[in-house]
Motif scaffolding. Structure first.
Motif, PDB file in Angstrom:
ATOM      1  N   GLN A 189       0.894  -1.431   0.053  1.00 18.04           N
ATOM      2  CA  GLN A 189      -0.030  -0.173  -0.025  1.00 18.04           C
ATOM      3  C   GLN A 189       0.819   1.237  -0.105  1.00 18.04           C
ATOM      4  OE1 GLN A 189      -3.003  -0.231   2.869  1.00 18.04           O
ATOM      5  NE2 GLN A 189      -4.321   1.485   1.836  1.00 18.04           N
ATOM      6  N   LYS A 190       1.798   1.080   0.805  1.00 16.47           N
ATOM      7  CA  LYS A 190       2.892   2.506   0.900  1.00 16.47           C
ATOM      8  C   LYS A 190       3.542   2.651  -0.543  1.00 16.47           C
ATOM      9  CE  LYS A 190       3.781   2.429   5.855  1.00 16.47           C
ATOM     10  NZ  LYS A 190       4.524   2.116   6.925  1.00 16.47           N
ATOM     11  N   GLY A 191       3.797   1.502  -1.383  1.00 13.19           N
ATOM     12  CA  GLY A 191       4.388   1.542  -2.679  1.00 13.19           C
ATOM     13  C   GLY A 191       5.662   1.051  -2.800  1.00 13.19           C
ATOM     14  N   PHE A 192       6.217   0.466  -1.491  1.00 21.76           N
ATOM     15  CA  PHE A 192       7.434   0.043  -1.565  1.00 21.76           C
ATOM     16  C   PHE A 192       7.536  -1.366  -2.268  1.00 21.76           C
ATOM     17  CE2 PHE A 192       8.404   3.356   1.348  1.00 21.76           C
ATOM     18  CZ  PHE A 192       9.564   3.789   1.080  1.00 21.76           C
ATOM     19  N   ALA A 193       6.225  -2.278  -2.611  1.00 21.46           N
ATOM     20  CA  ALA A 193       6.257  -3.410  -3.311  1.00 21.46           C
ATOM     21  C   ALA A 193       5.176  -3.263  -4.240  1.00 21.46           C
ATOM     22  CB  ALA A 193       6.122  -4.502  -2.137  1.00 21.46           C
ATOM     23  N   PRO A 194       5.307  -2.461  -5.364  1.00 24.31           N
ATOM     24  CA  PRO A 194       4.266  -2.256  -6.195  1.00 24.31           C
ATOM     25  C   PRO A 194       4.062  -3.213  -7.409  1.00 24.31           C
ATOM     26  CG  PRO A 194       5.936  -0.599  -6.689  1.00 24.31           C
ATOM     27  CD  PRO A 194       6.357  -1.593  -5.610  1.00 24.31           C
ATOM     28  N   GLN A 195       4.842  -4.433  -7.354  1.00 21.84           N
ATOM     29  CA  GLN A 195       4.821  -5.339  -8.444  1.00 21.84           C
ATOM     30  C   GLN A 195       3.558  -5.697  -8.923  1.00 21.84           C
ATOM     31  OE1 GLN A 195       6.821  -8.911  -7.505  1.00 21.84           O
ATOM     32  NE2 GLN A 195       5.999 -10.036  -9.405  1.00 21.84           N
ATOM     33  N   LEU A 196       2.564  -5.938  -8.096  1.00 15.93           N
ATOM     34  CA  LEU A 196       1.346  -6.517  -8.606  1.00 15.93           C
ATOM     35  C   LEU A 196       0.453  -5.500  -8.811  1.00 15.93           C
ATOM     36  CD1 LEU A 196       0.794 -10.078  -6.325  1.00 15.93           C
ATOM     37  CD2 LEU A 196       1.532  -9.629  -8.615  1.00 15.93           C
ATOM     38  N   THR A 197       0.447  -4.094  -8.096  1.00 15.67           N
ATOM     39  CA  THR A 197      -0.446  -3.072  -8.413  1.00 15.67           C
ATOM     40  C   THR A 197      -0.083  -2.600  -9.681  1.00 15.67           C
ATOM     41  OG1 THR A 197       1.025  -1.732  -7.139  1.00 15.67           O
ATOM     42  CG2 THR A 197      -1.148  -2.629  -6.148  1.00 15.67           C
ATOM     43  N   THR A 215      -8.299  -5.570 -19.656  1.00 19.68           N
ATOM     44  CA  THR A 215      -9.312  -6.150 -18.696  1.00 19.68           C
ATOM     45  C   THR A 215      -9.131  -5.643 -17.524  1.00 19.68           C
ATOM     46  OG1 THR A 215      -9.084  -8.043 -20.128  1.00 19.68           O
ATOM     47  CG2 THR A 215     -10.317  -8.241 -18.094  1.00 19.68           C
ATOM     48  N   PRO A 216     -10.234  -5.349 -16.679  1.00 18.80           N
ATOM     49  CA  PRO A 216     -10.222  -4.934 -15.196  1.00 18.80           C
ATOM     50  C   PRO A 216      -9.610  -5.942 -14.339  1.00 18.80           C
ATOM     51  CG  PRO A 216     -12.343  -4.240 -15.998  1.00 18.80           C
ATOM     52  CD  PRO A 216     -11.720  -5.097 -17.224  1.00 18.80           C
ATOM     53  N   VAL A 217      -8.797  -5.680 -13.372  1.00 21.61           N
ATOM     54  CA  VAL A 217      -8.261  -6.595 -12.529  1.00 21.61           C
ATOM     55  C   VAL A 217      -9.055  -6.561 -11.315  1.00 21.61           C
ATOM     56  CG1 VAL A 217      -6.296  -7.656 -11.236  1.00 21.61           C
ATOM     57  CG2 VAL A 217      -5.999  -6.614 -13.551  1.00 21.61           C
ATOM     58  N   GLU A 218      -9.653  -7.727 -10.484  1.00 22.45           N
ATOM     59  CA  GLU A 218     -10.415  -7.582  -9.599  1.00 22.45           C
ATOM     60  C   GLU A 218      -9.695  -8.003  -8.365  1.00 22.45           C
ATOM     61  OE1 GLU A 218     -13.703 -10.317 -10.246  1.00 22.45           O
ATOM     62  OE2 GLU A 218     -12.598 -12.051  -9.696  1.00 22.45           O
ATOM     63  N   ALA A 219      -8.459  -8.951  -8.445  1.00 23.11           N
ATOM     64  CA  ALA A 219      -7.701  -9.102  -7.049  1.00 23.11           C
ATOM     65  C   ALA A 219      -6.353  -9.284  -7.375  1.00 23.11           C
ATOM     66  CB  ALA A 219      -8.388 -10.525  -6.747  1.00 23.11           C
ATOM     67  N   VAL A 220      -5.496  -8.937  -6.740  1.00 25.29           N
ATOM     68  CA  VAL A 220      -4.124  -9.444  -6.630  1.00 25.29           C
ATOM     69  C   VAL A 220      -3.661 -10.068  -5.528  1.00 25.29           C
ATOM     70  CG1 VAL A 220      -3.532  -7.613  -8.156  1.00 25.29           C
ATOM     71  CG2 VAL A 220      -3.313  -7.241  -5.713  1.00 25.29           C
ATOM     72  N   LEU A 221      -2.738 -11.108  -5.807  1.00 26.37           N
ATOM     73  CA  LEU A 221      -2.687 -11.780  -4.501  1.00 26.37           C
ATOM     74  C   LEU A 221      -1.114 -12.888  -4.634  1.00 26.37           C
ATOM     75  CD1 LEU A 221      -3.609 -14.259  -2.269  1.00 26.37           C
ATOM     76  CD2 LEU A 221      -4.361 -15.727  -4.259  1.00 26.37           C
ATOM     77  N   TYR A 222      -0.429 -12.667  -3.230  1.00 23.45           N
ATOM     78  CA  TYR A 222       0.776 -13.284  -3.142  1.00 23.45           C
ATOM     79  C   TYR A 222       0.316 -14.676  -2.519  1.00 23.45           C
ATOM     80  CZ  TYR A 222       3.556  -9.437  -4.100  1.00 23.45           C
ATOM     81  OH  TYR A 222       4.025  -8.053  -4.523  1.00 23.45           O
TER      82      TYR A 222
END
Length: 304
Positions: A189-197, A215-222
């Motif tokens: 959220q703070k932007g230090f791990a923005p790979q998936l976003t 295509t819209p993305v509804e979820a990202v998940l590790y």
């Protein structure tokens, strides 16, 4: 003997190379390094220095991660739409084939293989739970887009997703498999791990090559590929309070473009260990940045 008067320890390096030398092609994982330890990007992409691998090396955690990634990739690539009736047996056969290259490494077969057998059972159960709402799965797929900068240059941002689930609507779910620790929600959220976003923003704009259009993305998940069942119970998508994923993703892209502009203009340098709280491991370039010297210097603020 006493040190000579006026000797000043080396300061934290923060080179400001001319903009024509600065990289205009970044992957989403490069971006994480650019925020946490920009000096690594300077050494690798501007000075063109590559860390050398040891001549002889025992299998590492990285080898184990690559092995597990390859097995689940093969499985989803083989069965992109529906699971076979004998899914568990098929996955084990793929596992045996992948482990064959370590047949002469007793510790791998003694420790990694039994844990893989447990992980495989959890993975198949997880697959069976997810597949109902999916049209198909794409694996190891690329996305990329070009973004104009204020100085007339163009930044190319790219990403490769471990797994993209395409729902029937269609919507996308982007999954990154981990065998070590995953970033926390706060780090994302703070932007230090923005790979998936950032991958989500690219997917919404241009989709994934050869798999799906914008295509819209509804979820990202590790998701941790682990033998412990607790890892598989914790398979919830990242949530950002009241902020929608699409808004977080757009904000992270905007922040990246601002950061690249600051580097190109010289307002900010390629600082060594810019965000030390977000750095887990030593970098192969720490000796070049003389980290031990400047971080030990009296009065040096390591959170600058």
């Amino acid at each position: 003997s006493a040190p000579a008067a006026g000797v000043r320890p080396v300061s934290r390096p923060a080179p400001k190379p001319p903009r024509h030398l600065q990289p205009l092609s970044l992957s989403v994982t490069d971006v994480e390094t650019l925020y946490r330890d920009p000096y690594q990007i300077h050494a690798r992409k501007i000075l063109k220095l590559d860390a050398l691998d040891p001549l002889l090396e025992d299998p590492t955690a990285q080898d184990r991660g690559s092995l597990l990634h390859a097995i689940v990739e093969t499985f989803a690539r083989t069965y992109p739409e529906q699971l076979p009736a004998d899914a568990h047996a098929q996955l084990l056969a793929m596992g045996r084939a992948a482990f064959a290259r370590f047949a002469d490494t007793p510790e791998v077969m003694a420790f990694w293989w039994p844990r893989f057998l447990l992980t495989a059972g959890h993975f198949v159960g997880w697959e069976q739970k997810r597949r109902g709402g999916l049209a198909r799965i794409a694996v190891e797929v690329f996305t990329g887009q070009r973004f104009p900068l204020s100085d007339g240059a163009v930044l190319r941002l790219s990403g490769k997703a471990d797994r993209v689930e395409i729902t029937r609507e269609p919507r996308l779910r982007i999954i990154d498999f981990k065998t070590g620790g995953a970033p926390t929600k706060a780090q994302v959220q703070k932007g230090f791990a923005p790979q998936l976003t950032l991958e989500a923003e690219l997917a919404a704009q241009v989709g994934f090559e050869g798999a799906v259009g914008p295509t819209p993305v509804e979820a990202v998940l590790y998701l941790k590929l682990h033998h412990d069942p607790k890892a598989w119970a914790d398979d919830k998508p990242l949530k950002f309070g009241d902020e929608a994923l699409a808004d977080v993703a757009a904000r992270h892209l905007h922040k990246l473009l601002e950061h690249v502009e600051a580097l190109r203009s010289g307002r900010e340098g390629y600082v060594s260990r810019r965000a030390p709280d977000y750095i887990k491991f030593a970098s192969p370039y720490d000796h070049l940045a003389r980290v031990k010297e400047w971080s030990a210097a009296a009065g040096e603020d390591e959170d600058a």
